[in-house]
Design a protein around this motif. Structure first.
Motif, PDB file in Angstrom:
ATOM      1  N   ARG A  20       1.432  -3.343 -14.211  1.00 53.61           N
ATOM      2  CA  ARG A  20       2.003  -4.449 -14.984  1.00 53.61           C
ATOM      3  C   ARG A  20       3.512  -4.586 -14.857  1.00 53.61           C
ATOM      4  O   ARG A  20       4.037  -5.700 -14.812  1.00 53.61           O
ATOM      5  CB  ARG A  20       1.605  -4.298 -16.455  1.00 53.61           C
ATOM      6  CG  ARG A  20       0.135  -4.570 -16.699  1.00 53.61           C
ATOM      7  CD  ARG A  20      -0.312  -4.050 -18.042  1.00 53.61           C
ATOM      8  NE  ARG A  20      -0.270  -2.595 -18.099  1.00 53.61           N
ATOM      9  CZ  ARG A  20      -0.554  -1.876 -19.173  1.00 53.61           C
ATOM     10  NH1 ARG A  20      -0.874  -2.484 -20.284  1.00 53.61           N
ATOM     11  NH2 ARG A  20      -0.507  -0.561 -19.136  1.00 53.61           N
ATOM     12  N   ALA A  21       4.208  -3.457 -14.788  1.00 52.13           N
ATOM     13  CA  ALA A  21       5.678  -3.543 -14.783  1.00 52.13           C
ATOM     14  C   ALA A  21       6.210  -4.237 -13.532  1.00 52.13           C
ATOM     15  O   ALA A  21       7.337  -4.741 -13.531  1.00 52.13           O
ATOM     16  CB  ALA A  21       6.281  -2.143 -14.911  1.00 52.13           C
ATOM     17  N   ALA A  22       5.398  -4.280 -12.470  1.00 48.03           N
ATOM     18  CA  ALA A  22       5.866  -4.931 -11.240  1.00 48.03           C
ATOM     19  C   ALA A  22       5.720  -6.451 -11.319  1.00 48.03           C
ATOM     20  O   ALA A  22       6.323  -7.171 -10.517  1.00 48.03           O
ATOM     21  CB  ALA A  22       5.089  -4.401 -10.034  1.00 48.03           C
ATOM     22  N   LEU A  23       4.934  -6.941 -12.287  1.00 51.77           N
ATOM     23  CA  LEU A  23       4.654  -8.383 -12.313  1.00 51.77           C
ATOM     24  C   LEU A  23       5.912  -9.205 -12.577  1.00 51.77           C
ATOM     25  O   LEU A  23       6.097 -10.269 -12.001  1.00 51.77           O
ATOM     26  CB  LEU A  23       3.577  -8.698 -13.364  1.00 51.77           C
ATOM     27  CG  LEU A  23       2.192  -8.127 -13.048  1.00 51.77           C
ATOM     28  CD1 LEU A  23       1.216  -8.436 -14.175  1.00 51.77           C
ATOM     29  CD2 LEU A  23       1.669  -8.672 -11.727  1.00 51.77           C
ATOM     30  N   GLY A  24       6.779  -8.694 -13.441  1.00 47.15           N
ATOM     31  CA  GLY A  24       8.025  -9.413 -13.707  1.00 47.15           C
ATOM     32  C   GLY A  24       9.188  -8.852 -12.913  1.00 47.15           C
ATOM     33  O   GLY A  24      10.287  -9.403 -12.934  1.00 47.15           O
ATOM     34  N   ALA A  25       8.959  -7.745 -12.232  1.00 48.42           N
ATOM     35  CA  ALA A  25      10.050  -7.073 -11.507  1.00 48.42           C
ATOM     36  C   ALA A  25       9.528  -6.572 -10.160  1.00 48.42           C
ATOM     37  O   ALA A  25       9.305  -5.380  -9.970  1.00 48.42           O
ATOM     38  CB  ALA A  25      10.586  -5.905 -12.342  1.00 48.42           C
ATOM     39  N   PRO A  26       9.320  -7.501  -9.215  1.00 43.69           N
ATOM     40  CA  PRO A  26       8.724  -7.092  -7.928  1.00 43.69           C
ATOM     41  C   PRO A  26       9.591  -6.104  -7.141  1.00 43.69           C
ATOM     42  O   PRO A  26       9.114  -5.491  -6.191  1.00 43.69           O
ATOM     43  CB  PRO A  26       8.560  -8.418  -7.176  1.00 43.69           C
ATOM     44  CG  PRO A  26       9.422  -9.406  -7.882  1.00 43.69           C
ATOM     45  CD  PRO A  26       9.536  -8.952  -9.301  1.00 43.69           C
ATOM     46  N   TRP A  27      10.839  -5.929  -7.561  1.00 41.09           N
ATOM     47  CA  TRP A  27      11.741  -4.973  -6.914  1.00 41.09           C
ATOM     48  C   TRP A  27      11.551  -3.551  -7.456  1.00 41.09           C
ATOM     49  O   TRP A  27      12.124  -2.607  -6.940  1.00 41.09           O
ATOM     50  CB  TRP A  27      13.198  -5.399  -7.146  1.00 41.09           C
ATOM     51  CG  TRP A  27      13.527  -5.535  -8.605  1.00 41.09           C
ATOM     52  CD1 TRP A  27      13.927  -4.538  -9.455  1.00 41.09           C
ATOM     53  CD2 TRP A  27      13.447  -6.714  -9.407  1.00 41.09           C
ATOM     54  NE1 TRP A  27      14.087  -5.025 -10.728  1.00 41.09           N
ATOM     55  CE2 TRP A  27      13.804  -6.358 -10.731  1.00 41.09           C
ATOM     56  CE3 TRP A  27      13.110  -8.042  -9.141  1.00 41.09           C
ATOM     57  CZ2 TRP A  27      13.830  -7.283 -11.775  1.00 41.09           C
ATOM     58  CZ3 TRP A  27      13.137  -8.953 -10.185  1.00 41.09           C
ATOM     59  CH2 TRP A  27      13.491  -8.578 -11.477  1.00 41.09           C
ATOM     60  N   LEU A  28      10.724  -3.396  -8.507  1.00 41.61           N
ATOM     61  CA  LEU A  28      10.626  -2.098  -9.184  1.00 41.61           C
ATOM     62  C   LEU A  28      10.143  -0.978  -8.256  1.00 41.61           C
ATOM     63  O   LEU A  28      10.611   0.160  -8.343  1.00 41.61           O
ATOM     64  CB  LEU A  28       9.691  -2.215 -10.396  1.00 41.61           C
ATOM     65  CG  LEU A  28       9.456  -0.925 -11.185  1.00 41.61           C
ATOM     66  CD1 LEU A  28      10.762  -0.387 -11.770  1.00 41.61           C
ATOM     67  CD2 LEU A  28       8.439  -1.157 -12.311  1.00 41.61           C
ATOM     68  N   LEU A  29       9.219  -1.292  -7.357  1.00 46.86           N
ATOM     69  CA  LEU A  29       8.693  -0.218  -6.493  1.00 46.86           C
ATOM     70  C   LEU A  29       9.782   0.325  -5.571  1.00 46.86           C
ATOM     71  O   LEU A  29       9.837   1.517  -5.294  1.00 46.86           O
ATOM     72  CB  LEU A  29       7.472  -0.696  -5.692  1.00 46.86           C
ATOM     73  CG  LEU A  29       6.156  -0.651  -6.496  1.00 46.86           C
ATOM     74  CD1 LEU A  29       6.032  -1.815  -7.449  1.00 46.86           C
ATOM     75  CD2 LEU A  29       4.944  -0.574  -5.590  1.00 46.86           C
ATOM     76  N   ARG A  30      10.683  -0.570  -5.113  1.00 48.72           N
ATOM     77  CA  ARG A  30      11.798  -0.093  -4.281  1.00 48.72           C
ATOM     78  C   ARG A  30      12.703   0.821  -5.105  1.00 48.72           C
ATOM     79  O   ARG A  30      13.163   1.859  -4.634  1.00 48.72           O
ATOM     80  CB  ARG A  30      12.611  -1.266  -3.725  1.00 48.72           C
ATOM     81  CG  ARG A  30      13.826  -0.812  -2.911  1.00 48.72           C
ATOM     82  CD  ARG A  30      14.367  -1.928  -2.045  1.00 48.72           C
ATOM     83  NE  ARG A  30      14.684  -3.121  -2.814  1.00 48.72           N
ATOM     84  CZ  ARG A  30      15.878  -3.396  -3.330  1.00 48.72           C
ATOM     85  NH1 ARG A  30      16.878  -2.564  -3.174  1.00 48.72           N
ATOM     86  NH2 ARG A  30      16.068  -4.516  -3.994  1.00 48.72           N
ATOM     87  N   HIS A  31      12.939   0.453  -6.356  1.00 45.49           N
ATOM     88  CA  HIS A  31      13.795   1.274  -7.216  1.00 45.49           C
ATOM     89  C   HIS A  31      13.150   2.640  -7.471  1.00 45.49           C
ATOM     90  O   HIS A  31      13.825   3.671  -7.453  1.00 45.49           O
ATOM     91  CB  HIS A  31      14.054   0.544  -8.538  1.00 45.49           C
ATOM     92  CG  HIS A  31      15.022  -0.594  -8.392  1.00 45.49           C
ATOM     93  ND1 HIS A  31      15.835  -1.030  -9.403  1.00 45.49           N
ATOM     94  CD2 HIS A  31      15.316  -1.391  -7.330  1.00 45.49           C
ATOM     95  CE1 HIS A  31      16.593  -2.041  -8.977  1.00 45.49           C
ATOM     96  NE2 HIS A  31      16.273  -2.279  -7.725  1.00 45.49           N
ATOM     97  N   ILE A  32      11.845   2.652  -7.702  1.00 44.43           N
ATOM     98  CA  ILE A  32      11.151   3.922  -7.942  1.00 44.43           C
ATOM     99  C   ILE A  32      11.181   4.780  -6.680  1.00 44.43           C
ATOM    100  O   ILE A  32      11.481   5.982  -6.724  1.00 44.43           O
ATOM    101  CB  ILE A  32       9.691   3.659  -8.393  1.00 44.43           C
ATOM    102  CG1 ILE A  32       9.683   3.014  -9.783  1.00 44.43           C
ATOM    103  CG2 ILE A  32       8.877   4.953  -8.384  1.00 44.43           C
ATOM    104  CD1 ILE A  32       8.310   2.591 -10.272  1.00 44.43           C
ATOM    105  N   ASP A  33      10.901   4.150  -5.552  1.00 47.15           N
ATOM    106  CA  ASP A  33      10.878   4.884  -4.282  1.00 47.15           C
ATOM    107  C   ASP A  33      12.241   5.540  -4.017  1.00 47.15           C
ATOM    108  O   ASP A  33      12.318   6.722  -3.661  1.00 47.15           O
ATOM    109  CB  ASP A  33      10.511   3.911  -3.155  1.00 47.15           C
ATOM    110  CG  ASP A  33      10.421   4.597  -1.811  1.00 47.15           C
ATOM    111  OD1 ASP A  33       9.520   5.447  -1.651  1.00 47.15           O
ATOM    112  OD2 ASP A  33      11.252   4.309  -0.934  1.00 47.15           O
ATOM    113  N   ALA A  34      13.322   4.794  -4.224  1.00 45.53           N
ATOM    114  CA  ALA A  34      14.673   5.334  -3.973  1.00 45.53           C
ATOM    115  C   ALA A  34      14.950   6.510  -4.907  1.00 45.53           C
ATOM    116  O   ALA A  34      15.495   7.546  -4.497  1.00 45.53           O
ATOM    117  CB  ALA A  34      15.718   4.238  -4.173  1.00 45.53           C
ATOM    118  N   PHE A  35      14.554   6.374  -6.163  1.00 46.69           N
ATOM    119  CA  PHE A  35      14.814   7.428  -7.146  1.00 46.69           C
ATOM    120  C   PHE A  35      14.018   8.692  -6.821  1.00 46.69           C
ATOM    121  O   PHE A  35      14.540   9.811  -6.905  1.00 46.69           O
ATOM    122  CB  PHE A  35      14.451   6.908  -8.541  1.00 46.69           C
ATOM    123  CG  PHE A  35      14.843   7.833  -9.654  1.00 46.69           C
ATOM    124  CD1 PHE A  35      16.182   8.115  -9.898  1.00 46.69           C
ATOM    125  CD2 PHE A  35      13.879   8.413 -10.459  1.00 46.69           C
ATOM    126  CE1 PHE A  35      16.557   8.973 -10.936  1.00 46.69           C
ATOM    127  CE2 PHE A  35      14.245   9.266 -11.498  1.00 46.69           C
ATOM    128  CZ  PHE A  35      15.584   9.546 -11.736  1.00 46.69           C
TER     129      PHE A  35
END
Ligand SMILES: Cc1cc2nc3c(=O)[nH]c(=O)nc-3n(C[C@H](O)[C@H](O)[C@H](O)COP(=O)(O)O)c2cc1C
Length: 297
Positions: free
Chosen positions: A230-245
């Motif tokens: 669900r958190a990616a639905l409004g923030a499609p960039w979230l997976l890139r942020h998680i991956d970098a972290f």
């Protein structure tokens, strides 16, 4: 950070969840372009619809070269039908065949499918075995919840049996079917599955909204990868942020408002190109509320 799922090596360990009605091709392409998604899933594909190639199912299974690697997720309760659908999926671009054993929707469980399989684990294992036997060169994965309810927690034992049948990875949403989306994700439930399997990766899923949530999930459960819904639905960039972290602790800044608007436009353009303008407009009526949550200061 590499994740091996059978013969497939993923470039990272952050996965985009299947979400019926939301994670269709136009949205998957957007998330993939933002970066960080090592694997994405189709919506639930009904095995019967797959085998009969109904228009609805063909649309849900729509993919393209940039949509790689893709897991096609099947739902059904008939081992033979599921195996036939798996063969179809592999012939039509699936890098992974995923079996749904977690959907709690009444229209699915009424048919003995989805999360209802957690109440008949022998049948669940037979389905997985038949699918693995039918597509021996493609990794087969299972997405499950912890169990039907608190009195019937089966995920650790079921995952262990799945591994014995050749399933290449399991994803565990840390809730029971009875919880639907209420309460909070139980990390200790996912940890029990990690302990139960011998060598296959366990993907942890549930309530990941930030890069820190993802790291906590991995630290507390020992899971090999995380799946974000669900958190990616409004923030499609979230997976890139998680991956970098997860790679080196880098916390990327939130995109500027202009960039967020550009991404929304790209989503809309993908939808127009792939599904037509009328569909795209209807799609955006519901999607705009998810994006809206991230447009404030
Ligand atoms: C609207 C919606 C549709 C979903 N559809 C599916 C589905 O088709 N298959 C599936 O395995 N899970 C489905 N899920 C569950 C998600 O994949 C995921 O397990 C769940 O949302 C928990 O992860 P999250 O907290 O990151 O959202 C769906 C969830 C939502 C909210």
């Amino acid at each position: 950070m590499l994740l091996r799922i059978g013969s497939l090596t993923l470039t990272g360990n952050v996965l985009l969840a299947p979400m019926a009605g939301y994670c269709h091709l136009p949205f998957r392409l957007l998330v993939r372009k933002c970066g960080g998604a090592a694997l994405a899933f189709t919506d639930l594909l009904n095995a019967e619809g797959v085998v009969r190639e109904t228009c609805h199912t063909l649309r849900l299974a729509q993919t393209c070269a940039e949509d790689y690697p893709l897991a096609m997720q099947l739902v059904g309760a008939d081992p033979r039908r599921m195996a036939e659908a798996a063969k179809w999926a592999v012939d039509h671009g699936a890098a992974v065949v995923d079996i749904n054993m977690g959907c709690p929707a009444p229209k699915i469980v009424r048919l003995g499918q989805g999360a209802r399989l957690l109440c008949d684990t022998d049948l669940a294992v037979r389905i997985a075995a038949e699918v693995v036997r039918t597509v021996p060169h493609t990794p087969v994965t299972v997405k499950m919840r912890l169990g039907w309810d608190d009195g019937h927690i089966v995920a650790p034992e079921l995952a262990r049996r799945m591994e014995q049948e050749g399933v290449a990875a399991v994803t565990v949403h840390g809730r029971t079917a009875a919880m639907k989306f209420g309460g909070t994700c139980r990390l200790e439930g996912i940890a029990a599955v990690v302990e139960a399997v011998r060598g296959i990766p366990v993907i942890g899923n549930g309530d990941i909204r930030t890069p820190e949530d993802a790291r906590r999930m991995i630290e507390r459960t020992g899971c090999a990868g995380v799946m974000v819904g669900r958190a990616a639905l409004g923030a499609p960039w979230l997976l890139r942020h998680i991956d970098a972290f997860l790679r080196d602790g880098t916390l990327l800044p939130q995109p500027a408002l202009e960039e967020k608007c550009r991404l929304m436009r790209e989503h809309f353009e993908n939808a127009c190109r792939l599904r037509g303008e009328e569909w795209a407009v209807r799609e955006f009526r519901q999607r705009i509320t998810w994006y809206g949550k991230h447009l404030g200061p």
